[in-house]
Scaffold this active site. Structure first.
Site, PDB file in Angstrom:
ATOM      1  CG  ASP A  39      -1.721  -1.168   1.468  1.00  0.00           C
ATOM      2  OD1 ASP A  39      -1.725  -2.065   0.609  1.00  0.00           O
ATOM      3  OD2 ASP A  39      -2.385  -1.238   2.524  1.00  0.00           O
ATOM      4  CG  ASP A 174      -5.751   0.212   6.573  1.00  0.00           C
ATOM      5  OD1 ASP A 174      -4.644  -0.077   7.046  1.00  0.00           O
ATOM      6  OD2 ASP A 174      -6.423  -0.574   5.888  1.00  0.00           O
TER       7      ASP A 174
END
Length: 547
Positions: A39, A174
């Site tokens: 990511d 996140d």
């Protein structure tokens, strides 16, 4: 200030990166300094530079304990690697520094907000999941002018004690941080739910996943605000890497749901969402006073290609909204041949595959794995999210070639100067003339030699665009083909194709849709051909792309 773990990984990076030849890297797509990348994190503009942090396992080309790699750029294309920003080196993040975002504080410091993964000893499901909590690190200038990101002594700033009832502290990650109009800070965090444990050993919550809103006056002290969004088990089971922002008068939620059920489209053979992990865009409205998000009711895929996940957005100084994503399908990024020694360092989390019949994990012998998309400018109009490569990439064009008024009649052709593995193709495809019969199919074959090729094909009669990498030499374990329905315009279609050594990004009809994919044909497979079943007109502009 620098832990022994962080110092050790920086020494490793310096030595290992010197061994990696430029030919192992994409030409203009971002790749890790060493090891594995997934990511994008902390994508931001700070003190005159673009910053890109990224999930990184520096010691292996497979997923492992997550660090935050770091790079800076003046144009989002040409990146300068900096030393690893964070390593898993504390009790609260010793199992990994998971994804997060960044913001500039009022005092000018750069704040990183991320998920720390702690112990897995008390996972109520007994699956070895790590306890997850939200943490911060803040920039400090060294005497030599370099920057360190120092973890806050009050970490974790949000933990299981701050969660609402029935929230799963082992699926809580996140954070997306932004500045609210009241001058304070907000963070949106993905959170699973607890519930009845089914026969498969997993929770089966009635209300599905949720996104939690937290508030802070200063970015350091946080409190739970409310559940901002609930999915009610409609789209996947966990909404990773949320982004929440205003664009062209519409509030957008872009997130990455895990384990979605496949959704077919109206066109035969077309898929809106494949089975597995995807990226969704949900438009709606947001009332800042009540902090209420009201979705319009629909949800659309952000990228319908074979490899795209966990994007992150940022605002540029000139007001553009830009998104970058991990160009990889997460379900197959960690495959390894079962014949490998799975006990060796770096393979503890790899997924073994029996007797793969082709490549399963990048080029043979590579020292790095993973790449980002080219950053994309976003616009929202006519109810759709449009994406387009950042304008800065035009500065890397060379060797322009133009062909106009070409007619292909039941044939396959190559064109002088249109070849290679790092170029841009701008194509306008149409019937031969107004009112002429539709061609049955138009195709572009690239990364091609006698044994390998990738094909991008358009069938106007069904308005179906298909990408197929089944002849790339890949294993049958990897998804090979995907089709999507595109807007019909009397057989006309516009394609902007960015090819790099091991990837393609296809922008359809001015960025109305995008398809991204990776492939690992031999680098000398550099032919490009164009074919038509029927009679088709083609206008083409091609550029070599390079730094």
């Amino acid at each position: 200030m620098v832990s022994k773990e962080l110092k050790a990984v920086r020494e490793f990076e310096k030595e290992e990166s010197a061994r990696i030849p430029a030919e192992e890297r994409p030409v203009y797509h971002f790749s890790p300094l060493t090891g594995w990348l997934n990511d994008p994190n902390g994508f931001s503009f700070h003190r005159g530079q673009y910053h890109l942090f990224y999930q990184n396992h520096p010691h292996s080309t497979f997923w492992g304990p997550m660090h935050w790699g770091h790079a800076v750029s003046s144009d989002m294309i040409n990146w300068e690697y900096l030393p690893c920003a964070m390593a898993p080196d504390t009790e609260y993040d010793g199992s990994g520094c998971f994804s997060g975002t960044a913001i500039t504080l009022e005092d000018g410091r750069h704040l990183l907000m991320y998920t720390g993964c702690g112990s897995n000893a008390d996972d109520p499901l007994g699956k070895g999941r790590w306890l997850q909590m939200q943490c911060i690190a803040v920039s400090e200038q060294n005497e030599d002018g370099s920057t360190e990101y120092v973890k806050y002594e009050g970490n974790p700033v949000i933990d299981m004690n701050d969660l609402p009832e029935d929230c799963d502290a082992y699926e809580f990650r996140d954070p997306y941080i932004w500045r609210a109009k009241d001058g304070g800070y907000r963070a949106l965090v993905a959170a699973g739910r607890t519930g009845e444990i089914g026969e498969d050993g997993n929770y089966h919550p009635e209300n599905g996943t949720q996104l939690l809103l937290f508030r802070s006056r200063d970015g350091f002290e946080w409190e739970f605000g409310k559940v901002l969004f609930e999915d009610h088990r409609r789209i996947g089971i966990m909404w990773e890497c949320p982004n929440f922002f205003e664009l062209d008068g519409k509030q957008l939620l872009i997130a990455s749901p895990m384990d979605m059920e496949a959704e077919a489209d109206e066109a035969i053979g077309s898929v809106r969402f494949p089975q597995g992990s995807n990226v969704c865009c949900i438009p709606g409205s947001y009332d800042e006073e009540t902090e209420t998000f009201r979705p319009d009711g629909g949800y659309e895929p952000v990228d319908i290609g074979l490899d795209f996940y966990a994007p992150q957005i940022m605002k540029t100084p000139d007001g553009r909204t830009v998104m970058i994503g991990w160009m990889q399908d997460p379900k197959n990024g960690n495959f390894v041949d079962k014949k490998e020694d799975l006990t060796r360092p770096g393979l503890q989390y790899a997924v073994p595959v029996d007797d793969p019949d082709g490549y399963i994990h990048g080029p043979e012998g590579t020292h790095i794995f993973g790449q980002m998309t080219v950053p994309r400018e976003l616009r929202f109009r006519d109810g759709k999210l449009y994406q387009w490569p950042v304008r800065e990439i035009r500065e890397y064009r060379k060797d322009k070639i133009e062909y106009s008024g070409l007619i292909l009649r039941d044939e396959e052709r190559v064109f002088d100067g249109v070849e290679g593995r790092s170029l841009e193709l701008d194509l306008e495809i149409a019937p031969c003339s107004e009112g002429a019969a539709l061609y049955r199919e138009f195709a572009v074959n690239f990364a091609k030699d006698e044994d390998h090729f990738i094909v991008l094909s358009y069938m106007p009669g069904r308005s179906l665009l298909t990408v197929d990498r089944s002849r790339s030499g890949q294993s049958g374990e990897l998804t090979a083909r995907r089709s999507t329905r595109v807007s019909y315009n009397d057989g006309k279609i516009s394609l902007r194709i960015l090819l790099d050594r091991w990837s393609a990004e296809v922008f359809i009809n001015g960025g109305e849709q995008v398809m991204s994919l990776t492939y690992y044909t031999p680098l000398d497979a550099d032919s490009i051909s164009f074919s038509a079943d029927g009679n088709a007109a083609l206008d083409m502009t091609a550029y070599t792309l390079g730094k």
